[in-house]
Design a protein around this motif. Structure first.
Motif, PDB file in Angstrom:
ATOM      1  N   ARG A 169       0.850  -1.188   0.000  1.00  0.00           N
ATOM      2  CA  ARG A 169       0.000   0.000   0.000  1.00  0.00           C
ATOM      3  C   ARG A 169       0.887   1.240   0.000  1.00  0.00           C
ATOM      4  N   VAL A 170       0.479   2.273  -0.743  1.00  0.00           N
ATOM      5  CA  VAL A 170       1.167   3.559  -0.748  1.00  0.00           C
ATOM      6  C   VAL A 170       0.175   4.616  -0.282  1.00  0.00           C
ATOM      7  N   VAL A 171       0.595   5.468   0.652  1.00  0.00           N
ATOM      8  CA  VAL A 171      -0.271   6.529   1.157  1.00  0.00           C
ATOM      9  C   VAL A 171       0.504   7.836   1.182  1.00  0.00           C
ATOM     10  N   THR A 172      -0.216   8.933   1.213  1.00  0.00           N
ATOM     11  CA  THR A 172       0.405  10.238   1.405  1.00  0.00           C
ATOM     12  C   THR A 172      -0.483  11.096   2.282  1.00  0.00           C
ATOM     13  N   THR A 173       0.145  11.883   3.148  1.00  0.00           N
ATOM     14  CA  THR A 173      -0.576  12.897   3.893  1.00  0.00           C
ATOM     15  C   THR A 173      -0.944  14.024   2.928  1.00  0.00           C
ATOM     16  N   PRO A 174      -1.807  14.982   3.338  1.00  0.00           N
ATOM     17  CA  PRO A 174      -2.143  16.090   2.436  1.00  0.00           C
ATOM     18  C   PRO A 174      -0.892  16.735   1.850  1.00  0.00           C
TER      19      PRO A 174
END
Length: 421
Positions: A169-174
């Motif tokens: 999984r890849v995520v980013t904060t705003p």
């Protein structure tokens, strides 16, 4: 679940992503086929931004300076661009290509299927954004800066390094976009540029202004993130295996111009910061209350609940509770006041909730020799352990209507089909 998390507080660009992924542990050897196909070299080295050690990456043209590169990896280089710079794509950086020419070029590189697919998706996102901005068709779009050899190397290199890290999984904060004005191929324009806004509209993550008066999120960086990353409000709970920083070109007095990447194993449910809004009403028509779910979700609400309540002087009324992201709270509260006429909305900021990872899978039910598809919503924690599977009611209702069977039976069959599948 192995998770790669980006901290987007200083934006993102193609070469910042390259640097962050390399610093987090990706193997630069995977860049070799791209260098050979484009006749470029990735110059990789260490630098510092406001005291933070970071990896800087620049893409150099072999045909201009072929003798100075050791397999394209200049580990002593201390430069690097953090943002798509018009000077970086100056004359000599390679041809400006159409969308179709870029896609054909990617196919000729003989990349791994996953890398080719992600690179193609990034350029399609870029092309669709440019087409929307200029009111043209996708096939007629010509890339300018992002069609040059070094920009193509940014995109394909970033997805190759991402594939090497192999996160689940890849995520980013705003992601911060910056402020002020930025130079583009057709003149200057307020930040964020039109293409970045179009890409953000298609992305799962959110954008925010600041913290400096400069362009922080470029179309290239936005397109790569839009194709691979889910949005989160804060970094998820992780057992960290690796981390690193990709350097931006500009230096700002109070803000280290770096993109941070963290790799680790997820633990349990993800923590998400929220605001809880609520108000009491006793004079709102039932039709208005019934429409709050749709209107408040359009304004940014994540969840809306309406509960029966006893008001002053024993009058019957309702308690409306809304969950939203903190940055959406003011907009949602205003919409709630406009819809209900309430004189006040209470807010409980700084709260959080624990949320599951959610995905939708489709199962096929065979009933009387005919196949019917039903979507099943699957909930899991960050270790990817599934703890709930629920068939979509609307799909089940449609199948029940066609087969003249109870909805409850179709729901049960679909959920069983997923668990046994």
């Amino acid at each position: 679940m192995r998770t790669l998390a980006f901290d987007g507080r200083m934006g993102a660009s193609g070469d910042m992503l390259l640097g962050a992924l390399l610093a987090a542990g990706a193997d630069p050897v995977v860049l070799d086929p791209i260098e050979h196909a484009l006749e470029v070299s990735y110059s990789i080295g260490g630098t510092s931004r406001n005291g933070i050690g970071a990896t800087a990456v620049d893409v150099l043209l072999d045909r201009e300076d072929d003798a100075d590169h050791d397999h394209g990896h200049q580990h002593g280089h201390a430069g690097g661009h953090g943002h798509d710079d018009p000077d970086r794509y100056a004359e000599g950086a390679g041809p400006h290509r159409s969308y179709r020419e870029v896609i054909d070029l990617v196919k000729l590189m003989e990349l791994a299927p996953a890398v080719e697919a992600r690179a193609t998706e990034a350029f399609t996102i870029l092309g669709e954004a440019e087409a929307a901005v200029h009111d043209e068709s996708l096939e007629s779009i010509h890339f300018h800066e992002v069609g040059a050899d070094d920009a193509v190397a940014d995109v394909v290199g970033a997805v190759a390094l991402l594939s090497d890290l192999d996160p689940d999984r890849v995520v980013t904060t705003p992601v911060s976009v910056g402020g002020g004005e930025a130079a583009m191929s057709h003149g200057s324009y307020p930040v964020p540029g039109p293409a970045v806004v179009e890409i953000a509209e298609r992305a799962d993550w959110s954008i925010r202004g600041g913290p400096v008066e400069a362009e922080l999120l470029t179309p290239t960086g936005a397109a790569i993130l839009a194709g691979v990353a889910d949005g989160v409000e804060t970094l998820p709970a992780l057992r960290v295996d690796g981390s690193g920083y990709g350097a931006g070109d500009a230096e700002f007095p109070e803000h280290p111009n770096v993109l941070r990447a963290i790799v680790g194993e997820g633990e349990g449910l993800a923590r998400e910061e929220i605001s809880v809004l609520e108000t009491n009403v006793d004079d709102v028509a039932p039709e208005v209350l019934g429409g709050l779910q749709e209107t408040l979700v359009e304004a940014g609400a994540r969840d809306v609940s309406i509960l029966s309540a006893t008001m002053k002087k024993s009058r019957p009324g309702h308690l409306v509770k809304v969950i939203c992201r903190p940055e959406d709270a003011q907009r949602v509260a205003r919409r709630l006041a406009e819809e209900t006429g309430t004189l006040g909305v209470r807010a409980n900021p700084g709260a959080h909730r624990w949320v599951a990872s959610r995905r939708v899978e489709t199962v096929t039910l065979e009933i009387d020799g005919v196949g019917y598809e039903v979507d099943v919503k699957v909930a899991s924690d960050e270790s990817e352990e599934v703890y709930d599977a629920s068939a979509e009611y609307d799909d089940a209702a449609a199948v029940a209507h066609e087969t003249d069977r109870p909805i409850r039976e179709i729901l049960r069959l679909a959920e069983s089909a997923y668990r046994n599948g």
